[in-house]
Motif scaffolding. Structure first.
Motif, short mmCIF file in Angstrom:
data_model
loop_
_atom_site.label_atom_id
_atom_site.label_comp_id
_atom_site.label_asym_id
_atom_site.label_seq_id
_atom_site.Cartn_x
_atom_site.Cartn_y
_atom_site.Cartn_z
N ARG A 280 0.83 -1.21 0.00
CA ARG A 280 0.00 0.00 0.00
C ARG A 280 0.87 1.27 0.00
O ARG A 280 0.65 2.21 -0.76
N LEU A 281 1.87 1.26 0.86
CA LEU A 281 2.74 2.42 1.00
C LEU A 281 3.49 2.70 -0.31
O LEU A 281 3.62 3.85 -0.73
N ARG A 282 3.94 1.63 -0.91
CA ARG A 282 4.68 1.79 -2.16
C ARG A 282 3.79 2.41 -3.24
O ARG A 282 4.21 3.27 -4.00
N TRP A 283 2.55 1.94 -3.27
CA TRP A 283 1.62 2.46 -4.26
C TRP A 283 1.30 3.94 -3.98
O TRP A 283 1.40 4.79 -4.86
N LEU A 284 0.95 4.23 -2.75
CA LEU A 284 0.51 5.59 -2.41
C LEU A 284 1.63 6.62 -2.53
O LEU A 284 1.41 7.74 -2.94
N ASN A 285 2.82 6.21 -2.12
CA ASN A 285 3.91 7.19 -2.06
C ASN A 285 4.77 7.26 -3.32
O ASN A 285 5.57 8.17 -3.47
N TYR A 286 4.60 6.28 -4.19
CA TYR A 286 5.55 6.26 -5.31
C TYR A 286 4.91 5.91 -6.66
O TYR A 286 5.18 6.56 -7.66
N LYS B 75 3.85 13.79 -7.80
CA LYS B 75 4.77 14.81 -8.28
C LYS B 75 6.13 14.58 -7.64
O LYS B 75 6.24 14.52 -6.43
N LYS B 76 7.13 14.43 -8.46
CA LYS B 76 8.48 14.25 -7.92
C LYS B 76 9.26 15.54 -8.09
O LYS B 76 8.90 16.41 -8.87
N GLY C 149 -0.39 15.98 -5.73
CA GLY C 149 0.80 15.27 -6.16
C GLY C 149 1.84 15.03 -5.08
O GLY C 149 2.82 14.34 -5.31
N ARG C 150 1.59 15.61 -3.91
CA ARG C 150 2.55 15.40 -2.83
C ARG C 150 1.96 14.44 -1.80
O ARG C 150 0.77 14.45 -1.54
N THR C 151 2.82 13.64 -1.21
CA THR C 151 2.34 12.65 -0.25
C THR C 151 2.63 13.13 1.17
O THR C 151 3.50 13.97 1.40
N ASP C 152 1.89 12.54 2.11
CA ASP C 152 2.11 12.91 3.51
C ASP C 152 3.54 12.62 3.93
O ASP C 152 4.16 13.41 4.66
N ASN C 153 4.06 11.50 3.44
CA ASN C 153 5.43 11.12 3.79
C ASN C 153 6.43 12.17 3.30
O ASN C 153 7.34 12.56 4.02
N GLU C 154 6.22 12.62 2.09
CA GLU C 154 7.13 13.60 1.49
C GLU C 154 7.10 14.91 2.28
O GLU C 154 8.13 15.52 2.57
N ILE C 155 5.89 15.33 2.62
CA ILE C 155 5.74 16.59 3.35
C ILE C 155 6.33 16.47 4.76
O ILE C 155 7.00 17.38 5.24
N LYS C 156 6.06 15.34 5.36
CA LYS C 156 6.63 15.09 6.70
C LYS C 156 8.16 15.14 6.65
O LYS C 156 8.78 15.81 7.49
N ASN C 157 8.72 14.47 5.68
CA ASN C 157 10.17 14.48 5.54
C ASN C 157 10.70 15.88 5.29
O ASN C 157 11.69 16.30 5.87
N TYR C 158 10.01 16.60 4.42
CA TYR C 158 10.44 17.95 4.07
C TYR C 158 10.39 18.85 5.30
O TYR C 158 11.29 19.66 5.54
#
Length: 275
Positions: free
Chosen positions: A54-60, A66-67, A98-107
């Motif tokens: 699930r995580l792989r699908w949602l985040n990547y 959007k990368k 286009g941005r994921t929660d993981n990406e925003i959290k990391n940022y």
DNA sequence: AAGCCCGCCAACCGCATTCGC
DNA sequence: GGCGAATGCGGTTGGCGGGCT
């Protein structure tokens, strides 16, 4: 980068995903649609747990991801949203296509937190209270009360009635505040000077009243406001559907608080502004 | 060139919530 | 209502890679 690729634990593969695994998952979701990740994991033979799939699908892999670098606009939105909702990464991500929660959290954790801390450090070097006092028509002594900062937004959840309202006060809240302090009944945690607020519905008790006189000692505290939002998912979701660019525009027009101290500059509302 | 340090970020993990029976 | 499975969420981990010494 990331975890090491492809070691196995308890019969399940851990670590980085290979291009082949991505390909298999993509094809499967294309055929069967997303969801039911446990089944997806089993039927693809990926040797991954459902969560990992699930995580792989949602985040990547999900379409529309959007990368690349976070833009200034996105960064601005993240900061403002974080002021509103705190570490609710999925909520924030929901407002940034286009941005994921993981990406925003990391940022946030890697870049913004540090950046904002540095910014705050710089700002604290300036004696802001002195600057503010110069703009007031009467002498002000700092009384240690908690005040809004420039970017704070007052949120109130109201009962009944749908839709959002945005209100602003055009009273001289500083004067109002001083007057009430002389009365000797104010509290340390009361938000004493909201200028702009949003609420859902109308007329509920827990809306912050838009006038300084009515902004009395039963006014919500900032924490109460946030708690109210958390408790009212419906209101929050309604709020998050608003057009943020317009919202911030309005907010910026009226909120001229500076950090700390009694610090408002009186703004008259335009006659045609109806919130 | 080699070793070290540290930022970045994908992925893991645990807990909470929702769903289906 | 109770229970287990699935899903969602946020905190944390850990390895890569670039910069520095």
């Amino acid at each position: 980068m990331g975890r090491n690729s492809g070691f196995e634990k308890d019969g399940l593969k851990k670590g980085m995903w290979s291009a082949r695994e991505d390909h298999v998952l993509k094809n499967y979701v294309k055929k069967h649609g997303p969801g039911n990740w446990g089944k997806t994991a089993r039927e693809t033979g990926l040797k991954r747990c459902g969560k990992s799939v699930r995580l792989r699908w949602l985040n990547y892999l999900r379409p529309g991801i959007k990368k690349g670098n976070i833009t200034e606009d996105e960064e601005d939105l993240i900061i403002r949203m974080h002021k509103l909702v705190g570490n609710r990464w999925s909520l924030i991500a929901g407002r940034i296509p286009g941005r994921t929660d993981n990406e925003i959290k990391n940022y946030w954790n890697s870049t913004l937190r540090k950046k904002l801390a540095e910014q705050k450090e710089k700002e604290s070097e300036v004696s802001r209270n002195e600057m503010v006092k110069e703009n007031l028509p009467f002498p002000v002594e700092d009384d240690g009360h908690q005040h809004l900062t420039k970017c704070d937004v007052v949120l109130g959840g109201g009962g009944g009635g749908g839709g959002l309202m945005c209100f602003a006060s055009n009273v001289n809240v500083e004067e109002d505040h001083q007057r009430r302090c002389l009365g000797g009944t104010s509290t340390d945690t009361t938000i004493l000077s909201p200028r702009v607020g949003v609420g859902t519905g109308g007329g509920a008790n827990n809306n912050i009243e838009p006038t300084g006189d009515d902004l009395n000692y039963n006014a919500m505290t900032w924490n109460d406001s946030i708690m109210d939002l958390n408790g009212g998912q419906l209101y929050m979701s309604e709020f998050l559907q608003t057009e943020f660019s317009k919202f911030w525009e309005e907010t910026d027009r009226f909120m001229n608080f500076e950090v700390g101290g009694c610090s408002t500059i009186n703004h008259e509302l335009p006659n045609n502004w109806d919130g």
